[in-house]
Design an enzyme around this catalytic site. Structure first.
Site, PDB file in Angstrom:
ATOM      1  N   LYS A  43       0.814  -1.199   0.000  1.00  0.00           N
ATOM      2  CA  LYS A  43       0.000   0.000   0.000  1.00  0.00           C
ATOM      3  C   LYS A  43       0.853   1.256   0.000  1.00  0.00           C
ATOM      4  O   LYS A  43       0.363   2.342  -0.303  1.00  0.00           O
ATOM      5  CB  LYS A  43      -0.874   0.045   1.278  1.00  0.00           C
ATOM      6  CG  LYS A  43      -1.807  -1.100   1.424  1.00  0.00           C
ATOM      7  CD  LYS A  43      -2.494  -0.984   2.843  1.00  0.00           C
ATOM      8  CE  LYS A  43      -2.994  -2.307   3.290  1.00  0.00           C
ATOM      9  NZ  LYS A  43      -3.304  -2.325   4.722  1.00  0.00           N
ATOM     10  N   GLY A  44       2.118   1.104   0.376  1.00  0.00           N
ATOM     11  CA  GLY A  44       2.983   2.254   0.623  1.00  0.00           C
ATOM     12  C   GLY A  44       3.076   3.269  -0.503  1.00  0.00           C
ATOM     13  O   GLY A  44       3.320   4.446  -0.270  1.00  0.00           O
ATOM     14  N   GLU A  98       7.634   2.500  -5.668  1.00  0.00           N
ATOM     15  CA  GLU A  98       7.685   2.052  -4.263  1.00  0.00           C
ATOM     16  C   GLU A  98       7.804   3.237  -3.327  1.00  0.00           C
ATOM     17  O   GLU A  98       8.288   4.299  -3.711  1.00  0.00           O
ATOM     18  CB  GLU A  98       8.926   1.162  -4.076  1.00  0.00           C
ATOM     19  CG  GLU A  98       8.632  -0.304  -3.870  1.00  0.00           C
ATOM     20  CD  GLU A  98       8.160  -0.653  -2.457  1.00  0.00           C
ATOM     21  OE1 GLU A  98       7.416   0.134  -1.824  1.00  0.00           O
ATOM     22  OE2 GLU A  98       8.526  -1.735  -1.982  1.00  0.00           O
ATOM     23  N   ASP A  99       7.408   3.032  -2.085  1.00  0.00           N
ATOM     24  CA  ASP A  99       7.587   4.089  -1.086  1.00  0.00           C
ATOM     25  C   ASP A  99       9.032   4.191  -0.621  1.00  0.00           C
ATOM     26  O   ASP A  99       9.596   5.266  -0.504  1.00  0.00           O
ATOM     27  CB  ASP A  99       6.637   3.886   0.116  1.00  0.00           C
ATOM     28  CG  ASP A  99       6.747   2.507   0.768  1.00  0.00           C
ATOM     29  OD1 ASP A  99       7.505   1.642   0.282  1.00  0.00           O
ATOM     30  OD2 ASP A  99       6.053   2.294   1.779  1.00  0.00           O
ATOM     31  N   ASP A 102      14.682  -0.192   1.145  1.00  0.00           N
ATOM     32  CA  ASP A 102      15.353  -0.372   2.444  1.00  0.00           C
ATOM     33  C   ASP A 102      16.377  -1.502   2.288  1.00  0.00           C
ATOM     34  O   ASP A 102      17.456  -1.267   1.753  1.00  0.00           O
ATOM     35  CB  ASP A 102      14.265  -0.669   3.491  1.00  0.00           C
ATOM     36  CG  ASP A 102      14.783  -0.725   4.913  1.00  0.00           C
ATOM     37  OD1 ASP A 102      15.749  -0.031   5.227  1.00  0.00           O
ATOM     38  OD2 ASP A 102      14.201  -1.467   5.725  1.00  0.00           O
ATOM     39  N   LYS A 130      17.145   4.134   1.542  1.00  0.00           N
ATOM     40  CA  LYS A 130      18.020   4.008   2.724  1.00  0.00           C
ATOM     41  C   LYS A 130      19.184   3.104   2.334  1.00  0.00           C
ATOM     42  O   LYS A 130      19.174   1.910   2.649  1.00  0.00           O
ATOM     43  CB  LYS A 130      17.248   3.297   3.849  1.00  0.00           C
ATOM     44  CG  LYS A 130      16.434   4.155   4.773  1.00  0.00           C
ATOM     45  CD  LYS A 130      15.968   3.254   5.940  1.00  0.00           C
ATOM     46  CE  LYS A 130      14.678   3.702   6.540  1.00  0.00           C
ATOM     47  NZ  LYS A 130      14.129   2.727   7.506  1.00  0.00           N
ATOM     48  N   PHE A 151      13.601   4.954  11.310  1.00  0.00           N
ATOM     49  CA  PHE A 151      12.288   4.469  10.882  1.00  0.00           C
ATOM     50  C   PHE A 151      11.372   5.662  10.645  1.00  0.00           C
ATOM     51  O   PHE A 151      11.130   6.465  11.537  1.00  0.00           O
ATOM     52  CB  PHE A 151      11.677   3.503  11.898  1.00  0.00           C
ATOM     53  CG  PHE A 151      10.540   2.739  11.303  1.00  0.00           C
ATOM     54  CD1 PHE A 151      10.774   1.655  10.478  1.00  0.00           C
ATOM     55  CD2 PHE A 151       9.230   3.143  11.515  1.00  0.00           C
ATOM     56  CE1 PHE A 151       9.729   0.963   9.873  1.00  0.00           C
ATOM     57  CE2 PHE A 151       8.171   2.461  10.916  1.00  0.00           C
ATOM     58  CZ  PHE A 151       8.428   1.373  10.100  1.00  0.00           C
ATOM     59  N   ASP A 158       3.892   3.524   6.658  1.00  0.00           N
ATOM     60  CA  ASP A 158       3.191   3.220   7.910  1.00  0.00           C
ATOM     61  C   ASP A 158       4.098   2.639   8.979  1.00  0.00           C
ATOM     62  O   ASP A 158       5.193   2.148   8.701  1.00  0.00           O
ATOM     63  CB  ASP A 158       2.103   2.176   7.642  1.00  0.00           C
ATOM     64  CG  ASP A 158       2.695   0.792   7.373  1.00  0.00           C
ATOM     65  OD1 ASP A 158       3.533   0.667   6.461  1.00  0.00           O
ATOM     66  OD2 ASP A 158       2.344  -0.159   8.103  1.00  0.00           O
ATOM     67  N   ARG A 164       0.045   6.649   7.752  1.00  0.00           N
ATOM     68  CA  ARG A 164       0.165   6.808   6.293  1.00  0.00           C
ATOM     69  C   ARG A 164      -0.379   8.167   5.851  1.00  0.00           C
ATOM     70  O   ARG A 164       0.014   8.705   4.822  1.00  0.00           O
ATOM     71  CB  ARG A 164      -0.631   5.721   5.555  1.00  0.00           C
ATOM     72  CG  ARG A 164      -0.077   4.308   5.714  1.00  0.00           C
ATOM     73  CD  ARG A 164      -0.755   3.384   4.693  1.00  0.00           C
ATOM     74  NE  ARG A 164      -0.623   1.972   5.022  1.00  0.00           N
ATOM     75  CZ  ARG A 164       0.390   1.202   4.662  1.00  0.00           C
ATOM     76  NH1 ARG A 164       1.404   1.707   3.991  1.00  0.00           N
ATOM     77  NH2 ARG A 164       0.417  -0.072   4.981  1.00  0.00           N
TER      78      ARG A 164
END
Ligand code: IMP
Ligand code: MG
Length: 178
Positions: A43-44, A98-99, A102, A130, A151, A158, A164
């Protein structure tokens, strides 16, 4: 108020708006005449993708995948496909949206999963990167912001499905998740 759980604002609404427009313009120029498919990773991606798409001015289509790989702040290392594409993507130029990149495990998995369908190309557009936490051998073709190893939540990202809806990217107070 959810703002009280935020330690500091890492990327402001204004900074996001300017950078997303710049990335949208770059993609529009790189993909002119290629009719790409933007593949949002739910969902990001939902806020980033909605804003990005309104800055892209070339012919394109959109589809979505839903994956889960995370439980709270810790990666389970496993990627599960909860919703697959509806479009046939053979021969098409794909841009994964993508959000955050990582460990890279999610996008690396998705990229390989999509390559089996023989698209013309697969690129990655991410809001955040990141690099310090990378485990898989993958990098973004389009990245809005490189961020330190903290984070973060907001603008689609989220913590246990909350935050969000914050309009900026914020660092969550450690006491919220520890
Ligand atoms: P990766 O597989 O480790 O690259 O993780 C990608 C996914 O982990 C993202 O799509 C996010 O859903 C989640 N994630 C990683 N870091 C953060 C963070 O700082 N805040 C919120 N979600 C994160
Ligand atoms: Mg998430």
């Amino acid at each position: 108020m959810i703002e009280k759980d935020i330690q500091r604002i890492l990327v402001s609404q204004e900074e996001i708006k300017a950078k997303v427009s710049a990335i949208g313009a770059q993609i529009s120029s790189d993909y002119a005449g290629k009719d790409p498919v933007f593949v949002g990773v739910l969902k990001g991606c939902f806020i980033f993708m909605a804003d990005l798409m309104r800055t892209v001015d070339i012919s394109c289509s959109m589809d979505f995948m839903a994956v889960s790989s995370y439980d709270g702040v810790n990666s389970t290392g496993a990627v599960k496909i909860n919703k697959d594409l509806r479009e046939d993507v053979a021969g098409r130029h794909l841009i994964l949206v993508e959000d955050i990149l990582d460990s890279g495990i999610t996008l690396n998995y998705l990229k390989n999963y999509l390559l089996i369908r023989q698209p013309a190309s697969v690129a990655v557009a991410t809001l955040l990167d990141k690099p310090a936490r990378r485990k898989a051998d993958i990098s973004a073709d389009y990245s809005c912001f490189e961020i330190p190893d903290a984070f973060v939540v907001g603008y689609g990202l989220d913590y246990n499905e909350r935050y969000r809806n914050l309009p900026y990217i914020g660092v969550l107070k450690p006491e919220i998740y520890s």
